[in-house]
Scaffold this active site. Sequence first.
Site, short mmCIF file in Angstrom:
data_model
loop_
_atom_site.label_atom_id
_atom_site.label_comp_id
_atom_site.label_asym_id
_atom_site.label_seq_id
_atom_site.Cartn_x
_atom_site.Cartn_y
_atom_site.Cartn_z
NE ARG A 171 52.03 -27.68 18.10
CZ ARG A 171 52.01 -27.33 19.39
NH1 ARG A 171 52.65 -28.05 20.29
NH2 ARG A 171 51.34 -26.27 19.78
CG HIS A 192 49.31 -31.51 22.91
ND1 HIS A 192 49.17 -31.10 21.60
CD2 HIS A 192 50.02 -30.54 23.54
CE1 HIS A 192 49.78 -29.93 21.45
NE2 HIS A 192 50.29 -29.56 22.62
CD GLU A 216 48.48 -33.46 19.18
OE1 GLU A 216 47.74 -32.66 19.78
OE2 GLU A 216 49.70 -33.45 19.30
N1 NAI Z 1 53.63 -30.13 24.42
C1 NAI Z 1 53.12 -28.98 24.74
O1 NAI Z 1 52.06 -28.91 25.36
C2 NAI Z 1 53.83 -27.73 24.37
C3 NAI Z 1 54.54 -27.66 23.22
N2 NAI Z 1 55.17 -26.50 22.85
C4 NAI Z 1 55.92 -26.49 21.60
O2 NAI Z 1 57.26 -26.16 21.90
C5 NAI Z 1 57.75 -25.30 20.91
C6 NAI Z 1 58.87 -24.47 21.46
O3 NAI Z 1 58.37 -23.55 22.42
P1 NAI Z 1 59.30 -22.37 23.00
O4 NAI Z 1 60.55 -22.92 23.52
O5 NAI Z 1 58.44 -21.59 23.90
O6 NAI Z 1 59.57 -21.56 21.67
P2 NAI Z 1 60.82 -20.63 21.35
O7 NAI Z 1 60.41 -19.83 20.18
O8 NAI Z 1 61.28 -19.93 22.58
O9 NAI Z 1 61.94 -21.66 20.91
C7 NAI Z 1 61.97 -22.34 19.71
C8 NAI Z 1 63.43 -22.43 19.29
O10 NAI Z 1 63.53 -23.29 18.18
C9 NAI Z 1 64.58 -22.78 17.38
N3 NAI Z 1 64.51 -23.32 16.02
C10 NAI Z 1 63.76 -22.92 14.98
N4 NAI Z 1 64.01 -23.67 13.91
C11 NAI Z 1 64.96 -24.57 14.28
C12 NAI Z 1 65.64 -25.62 13.62
N5 NAI Z 1 65.38 -25.89 12.34
N6 NAI Z 1 66.55 -26.34 14.31
C13 NAI Z 1 66.80 -26.06 15.60
N7 NAI Z 1 66.20 -25.07 16.28
C14 NAI Z 1 65.28 -24.34 15.63
C15 NAI Z 1 64.40 -21.29 17.44
O11 NAI Z 1 65.58 -20.60 17.08
C16 NAI Z 1 64.03 -21.08 18.89
O12 NAI Z 1 65.15 -20.77 19.68
C17 NAI Z 1 56.51 -24.49 20.49
O13 NAI Z 1 56.64 -24.00 19.18
C18 NAI Z 1 55.40 -25.48 20.61
O14 NAI Z 1 55.17 -26.11 19.38
C19 NAI Z 1 55.10 -25.39 23.64
C20 NAI Z 1 54.42 -25.42 24.82
C21 NAI Z 1 53.72 -26.60 25.28
O1 HPV Z 2 51.56 -23.97 23.84
C1 HPV Z 2 51.71 -24.91 23.03
O2 HPV Z 2 52.31 -24.81 21.96
C2 HPV Z 2 51.11 -26.21 23.33
O3 HPV Z 2 51.38 -27.14 22.61
C3 HPV Z 2 50.13 -26.33 24.40
O4 HPV Z 2 48.97 -26.78 23.76
P1 HPV Z 2 47.57 -26.72 24.47
O5 HPV Z 2 47.26 -25.28 24.71
O6 HPV Z 2 47.70 -27.47 25.76
O7 HPV Z 2 46.61 -27.35 23.53
#
Ligand code: NAI
Ligand code: HPV
Length: 528
Positions: free
Chosen positions: A233, A280, A262
Amino acid sequence: MTYHILIADPLSEEGIYPLRQADGLEITIATDLSKEDLLERIKGFDALLVRSQTQVTREVIEAASNLKIIGRAGVGVDNIDLDAATEHGIIVVNAPDGNTNSAAEHTIAMLTALARKIPQAFNSLKNGEWDRKSFIGVELKNKTLGVIGLGRIGAEVAARAKGQRMNVIAYDPFLTEEKAQKMGIGFGTVGDVLKAADFITIHTPLLKETRHLINEEAFAKMKDGVQIINCARGGIIDEDALYGAIVSGKVAGAALDVFEMEPFVDHPLLTLPEVIATPHLGASTVEAQESVAVDVSQDVVNFFKGEAVRNPVNLPSVSKEVMAKIAPFFDLAEKLGIFLSRMTDEAIEEVNIKYAGELANYDVRALTRNTVKGILKRNLGNHVNDVNAKFLAERFDIKVNEHKTTTGKGFLHLITAEIVTAKFTHRVAGTLLNGLGARIVKVDDYVVDVVPEGHLLFIKHKDQPGAIGRVGTLLAQKDINIATMQVGRSTVGGDAIMMLTIDNRVEQTEIEDLTELEDIYEVKAIDL
Ligand SMILES: NC(=O)C1=CN([C@@H]2O[C@H](COP(=O)(O)OP(=O)(O)OC[C@H]3O[C@@H](n4cnc5c(N)ncnc54)[C@H](O)[C@@H]3O)[C@@H](O)[C@H]2O)C=CC1
Ligand SMILES: O=C(O)C(=O)COP(=O)(O)O
């Protein structure tokens, strides 16, 4: 009944087939709505489905008077005001698993492209240059990748980086030495990771605690020439600090998929040759989009069918196994709450819910919420639901305590709910009897056996001959039929109770007439 669903960001058409197939759902797709249009249109909708683009602010939630569920087809819910949703009793669901693989693959693509300057070289070639000197990269092999946030995506990235023969070191508050060992990676504090890494990739959610986690101070701890990837993010990295660190030469490169604001098209970072970026796109694959849309659509369908949702964000999620154990008690738990709320007109200060027997082995918070919901319903009606019950109790300064004991007190399971006011404590206990259904088995200190259904009268009286007869006669005069009756007493001639199930609801005047009968102290009508 028709529920109206607004899809406000582009979702995969194949993915929303659970919605299309369900009865009683009317779908409107209106993407790219302005803030004003969304505020204007949201009122008529029962469900709102979004990705990361639509900002579901408190203002939107307050304008959404019919809204019951918000579905986020993806992981991050930082574009949804969760506090406002909870306060308004709106459940938020997401699709946490569907895009893990795509986001991890995109991160690895960005890491490789960054190391080998592929976007910059391609741009140069498109400009008619054959430049083989300016785009000398570095190998990934034997370099250290620092992973901050080792959740679903972080762990997938770590596994893939090992395939590139990289050393991986990670920080996550939930990462233990044992788990790190099993994964074949190193672990340490954020500081350790920042210091050790040649490449740093971020995979935390955007939270208050992670906003600007990578700031000027963090850059100062990093190796000279470090490269940064952010596919999590915008906002986790302080963009101004990143700009400064690149210009100063501290950071050799950055690959960014996400940004503080964004769309992100006109920013000094994009003028730097060390920066590569995508708009993104981490979750933008056919597979991920179909998968997240199916998951979130299925939860919306479940919700409107009155079934448990699989991925609640503002309610603790309960595993299928635990849900199977506790779901039969939902109705009883709520009815114990409704029963108690009728026992007093005084302000409730504390609610104690005790789970005895087998139930004590499970996560019963969902049952506790149901009891609290039942208690608050008397004054709040349908404004209270599973989502906001706990929040509303806190708002009214009602302390809610949960206690567990595995000794069943003669029952396989027993739920005892108690309310404490400034003057009194009332309690009611209930159980499920095998093959017979729910029973209330104790009210205050009196043992009873009552089916918690329909119209009940709870009467406190003096244990004297004639008291029961007088109640029966008066009800007969009012044409109120008694279906069942239970009596109980503490001591002979002392305080006693009657629990009656009656066929009709009694009016307030009838309660008053009953209360005026000789030896009758108190009459409560309870509709379950
Ligand atoms: N670029 C994109 O299109 C996408 C972005 N994302 C982003 O990726 C993030 C992570 O997704 P997942 O891995 O599925 O979530 P998740 O919940 O499985 O993993 C997040 C991890 O971050 C850790 N965490 C929380 N606070 C922390 C800190 N201060 N320092 C270190 N670690 C910390 C948590 O303990 C957890 O293990 C989402 O929250 C989302 O914002 C997710 C999917 C697509
Ligand atoms: O799943 C997330 O957190 C993502 O960042 C994906 O975002 P989007 O659904 O592609 O706008």
